[in-house]
Design a protein around this motif. Structure first.
Motif, PDB file in Angstrom:
ATOM      1  N   PRO A  31       0.780  -1.213  -0.030  1.00 28.90           N
ATOM      2  CA  PRO A  31      -0.028   0.468   0.168  1.00 28.90           C
ATOM      3  C   PRO A  31       0.460   1.055  -0.155  1.00 28.90           C
ATOM      4  N   LEU A  32       1.369   1.120   0.675  1.00 28.57           N
ATOM      5  CA  LEU A  32       3.197   2.218   0.538  1.00 28.57           C
ATOM      6  C   LEU A  32       3.114   3.046  -0.704  1.00 28.57           C
ATOM      7  N   LEU A  33       3.407   1.559  -1.320  1.00 35.01           N
ATOM      8  CA  LEU A  33       4.137   1.952  -2.883  1.00 35.01           C
ATOM      9  C   LEU A  33       2.836   2.772  -3.954  1.00 35.01           C
ATOM     10  N   THR A  34       1.880   2.551  -3.265  1.00 35.83           N
ATOM     11  CA  THR A  34       0.630   2.987  -4.032  1.00 35.83           C
ATOM     12  C   THR A  34       0.509   4.852  -3.925  1.00 35.83           C
ATOM     13  N   GLU A  35       0.956   4.883  -2.606  1.00 34.79           N
ATOM     14  CA  GLU A  35       1.083   6.525  -2.200  1.00 34.79           C
ATOM     15  C   GLU A  35       2.179   6.832  -2.612  1.00 34.79           C
ATOM     16  N   PHE A  36       2.858   6.345  -2.782  1.00 38.84           N
ATOM     17  CA  PHE A  36       4.055   6.581  -3.577  1.00 38.84           C
ATOM     18  C   PHE A  36       4.002   7.646  -4.525  1.00 38.84           C
ATOM     19  N   VAL A  37       3.361   6.303  -5.359  1.00 38.69           N
ATOM     20  CA  VAL A  37       2.610   6.838  -6.492  1.00 38.69           C
ATOM     21  C   VAL A  37       2.275   7.950  -7.272  1.00 38.69           C
ATOM     22  N   ILE A  38       1.108   7.912  -6.163  1.00 39.13           N
ATOM     23  CA  ILE A  38       0.121   9.079  -6.415  1.00 39.13           C
ATOM     24  C   ILE A  38       0.451  10.285  -6.026  1.00 39.13           C
ATOM     25  N   ILE A  39       1.430   9.928  -4.801  1.00 40.23           N
ATOM     26  CA  ILE A  39       2.730  11.554  -4.459  1.00 40.23           C
ATOM     27  C   ILE A  39       3.517  11.797  -5.461  1.00 40.23           C
ATOM     28  N   ILE A  40       3.447  11.234  -6.681  1.00 44.13           N
ATOM     29  CA  ILE A  40       4.502  11.562  -7.762  1.00 44.13           C
ATOM     30  C   ILE A  40       4.363  11.737  -9.069  1.00 44.13           C
ATOM     31  N   VAL A  41       3.366  11.294  -8.915  1.00 42.63           N
ATOM     32  CA  VAL A  41       2.077  11.812 -10.061  1.00 42.63           C
ATOM     33  C   VAL A  41       1.404  13.105  -9.663  1.00 42.63           C
ATOM     34  N   VAL A  42       0.709  13.775  -8.893  1.00 43.84           N
ATOM     35  CA  VAL A  42       0.517  14.952  -8.470  1.00 43.84           C
ATOM     36  C   VAL A  42       1.068  15.812  -8.174  1.00 43.84           C
ATOM     37  N   ALA A  43       2.712  15.176  -7.720  1.00 50.86           N
ATOM     38  CA  ALA A  43       3.943  17.064  -7.770  1.00 50.86           C
ATOM     39  C   ALA A  43       4.240  16.976  -9.433  1.00 50.86           C
ATOM     40  N   ALA A  44       3.944  15.927 -10.213  1.00 47.61           N
ATOM     41  CA  ALA A  44       5.099  15.835 -11.276  1.00 47.61           C
ATOM     42  C   ALA A  44       3.629  17.309 -12.123  1.00 47.61           C
ATOM     43  N   LEU A  45       2.073  17.165 -11.850  1.00 50.89           N
ATOM     44  CA  LEU A  45       1.004  17.193 -12.260  1.00 50.89           C
ATOM     45  C   LEU A  45       1.727  18.849 -11.702  1.00 50.89           C
ATOM     46  N   ILE A  46       1.400  18.981 -10.220  1.00 52.01           N
ATOM     47  CA  ILE A  46       1.434  20.436  -9.706  1.00 52.01           C
ATOM     48  C   ILE A  46       3.098  21.245 -10.431  1.00 52.01           C
ATOM     49  N   GLY A  47       4.341  20.863 -10.612  1.00 49.31           N
ATOM     50  CA  GLY A  47       5.704  20.768 -10.825  1.00 49.31           C
ATOM     51  C   GLY A  47       5.185  21.521 -12.662  1.00 49.31           C
ATOM     52  N   GLY A  48       3.869  20.849 -13.412  1.00 53.34           N
ATOM     53  CA  GLY A  48       4.492  20.858 -14.758  1.00 53.34           C
ATOM     54  C   GLY A  48       3.370  22.106 -15.531  1.00 53.34           C
ATOM     55  N   TYR A  49       2.585  22.355 -14.320  1.00 51.46           N
ATOM     56  CA  TYR A  49       1.468  23.573 -13.772  1.00 51.46           C
ATOM     57  C   TYR A  49       2.200  24.867 -13.578  1.00 51.46           C
ATOM     58  N   LEU A  50       2.530  24.765 -12.728  1.00 48.41           N
ATOM     59  CA  LEU A  50       3.497  25.830 -11.991  1.00 48.41           C
ATOM     60  C   LEU A  50       5.052  26.263 -13.679  1.00 48.41           C
ATOM     61  N   TYR A  51       4.890  24.913 -14.254  1.00 45.17           N
ATOM     62  CA  TYR A  51       6.450  25.683 -15.142  1.00 45.17           C
ATOM     63  C   TYR A  51       5.600  26.715 -16.483  1.00 45.17           C
ATOM     64  N   TRP A  52       4.413  25.327 -16.514  1.00 50.00           N
ATOM     65  CA  TRP A  52       3.354  26.511 -17.198  1.00 50.00           C
ATOM     66  C   TRP A  52       3.478  27.868 -17.281  1.00 50.00           C
ATOM     67  N   GLN A  53       2.679  27.542 -15.712  1.00 43.81           N
ATOM     68  CA  GLN A  53       1.824  28.993 -15.325  1.00 43.81           C
ATOM     69  C   GLN A  53       3.773  29.981 -15.428  1.00 43.81           C
ATOM     70  N   ASP A  54       4.581  29.358 -15.013  1.00 37.21           N
ATOM     71  CA  ASP A  54       5.237  30.299 -15.767  1.00 37.21           C
ATOM     72  C   ASP A  54       5.538  31.194 -17.143  1.00 37.21           C
ATOM     73  N   SER A  55       5.945  30.163 -17.817  1.00 42.37           N
ATOM     74  CA  SER A  55       6.646  30.471 -19.062  1.00 42.37           C
ATOM     75  C   SER A  55       5.252  31.431 -19.203  1.00 42.37           C
ATOM     76  N   GLN A  56       4.363  31.201 -18.885  1.00 44.39           N
ATOM     77  CA  GLN A  56       3.174  32.576 -19.293  1.00 44.39           C
ATOM     78  C   GLN A  56       3.621  33.706 -19.378  1.00 44.39           C
ATOM     79  N   SER A  57       3.929  33.781 -18.166  1.00 49.25           N
ATOM     80  CA  SER A  57       4.549  34.775 -17.243  1.00 49.25           C
ATOM     81  C   SER A  57       4.730  36.089 -17.604  1.00 49.25           C
ATOM     82  N   ARG A  58       6.395  35.182 -18.408  1.00 51.59           N
ATOM     83  CA  ARG A  58       7.715  35.672 -19.013  1.00 51.59           C
ATOM     84  C   ARG A  58       7.772  35.412 -20.185  1.00 51.59           C
ATOM     85  N   ILE A  59       8.767  36.585 -21.270  1.00 47.81           N
ATOM     86  CA  ILE A  59       9.054  36.193 -22.169  1.00 47.81           C
ATOM     87  C   ILE A  59      10.840  36.243 -22.050  1.00 47.81           C
ATOM     88  N   TYR A  60      11.161  35.264 -23.287  1.00 42.07           N
ATOM     89  CA  TYR A  60      12.510  34.875 -22.968  1.00 42.07           C
ATOM     90  C   TYR A  60      13.409  35.225 -24.298  1.00 42.07           C
TER      91      TYR A  60
END
Length: 228
Positions: A31-60
């Motif tokens: 069961p702990l492996l299940t929780e770990f996988v869920i945490i990894i997936v959620v973290a990846a989704l949050i990280g992807g969203y924050l990266y997208w949001q940051d890229s939309q707020s600046r001009i490179y």
């Protein structure tokens, strides 16, 4: 007898986790492996969203440079270059002697850094001939070149800028947008890959604290991010 054996074998497979996806079976057992996988997936989704949001707020802007207006100094009258009192890399003050041309002494008209001298004693110099070139280090600017279809419309004076210079790797510096070119740079035409339309480049100038960043030199290559 055969039914009993089949039932026993099915029960054995169920207990051993056979007959189902090995990954699912492993997750059920841990069961702990299940929780770990869920945490990894959620973290990846949050990280992807924050990266997208940051890229939309600046001009490179990839193509940028530290630069300052060049001050060219010439003799007031024609004459032969006789002597220089300064060398490349010297800092000079307003009114300081720079050279002797003919019977006249050439003086600095402002504080600055000598970046070039026409070190050719005996050569004739005229009022149209630069014998010394300087820059005012207080006038150093970060100048970027942005394509008109890559965020130019969203850039305004006063916007926050973060930039790096190639010489210092990932070290981050701060600046603010000072001005945007009123016309495209001459000769700078870029073709869009998608439709092969011409896209011109405009200069974006940003001010930074030259006293806080004395290591930044005229001509250094840089990258910049303009925050909307």
């Amino acid at each position: 007898m055969s039914e009993h054996m089949e039932h026993h074998e099915a029960k054995h497979k169920e207990e051993a986790g056979l007959g189902e996806n090995p990954v699912i079976a492993r997750i059920k057992k841990h069961p702990l492996l299940t929780e770990f996988v869920i945490i990894i997936v959620v973290a990846a989704l949050i990280g992807g969203y924050l990266y997208w949001q940051d890229s939309q707020s600046r001009i490179y802007i990839e193509k940028a440079q530290i630069t300052a207006p060049i001050i060219s100094i010439s003799p007031p009258l024609s004459g032969t270059i006789d002597k220089f009192y300064v060398s490349e890399g010297d800092r000079v003050s307003n009114g300081q002697r720079l050279a002797v041309v003919g019977n006249q002494t050439v003086y600095a008209m402002t504080n600055g850094l000598v970046i070039w001298i026409n070190n050719a004693p005996g050569q004739m110099a005229t009022p149209q001939t630069a014998i010394v070139k300087m820059i005012d280090t207080d006038e150093l600017r970060l100048v970027g070149r942005v394509q008109e279809d890559r965020g130019l419309k969203d850039i305004r004076p006063g916007q926050h800028v973060v930039f790096t210079v190639d010489a210092y790797g990932d070290r981050k510096y701060e600046a603010s947008v000072d001005s945007i070119g009123l016309s495209a740079r001459e000769g700078d035409i870029v073709f869009s890959i998608s439709d092969k339309r011409e896209s011109r480049e405009f200069e974006v100038k940003a001010l930074f604290d030259t006293q806080a960043y004395p290591e930044l030199k005229n001509g250094m290559s840089a990258r910049m991010w303009v925050y909307k």
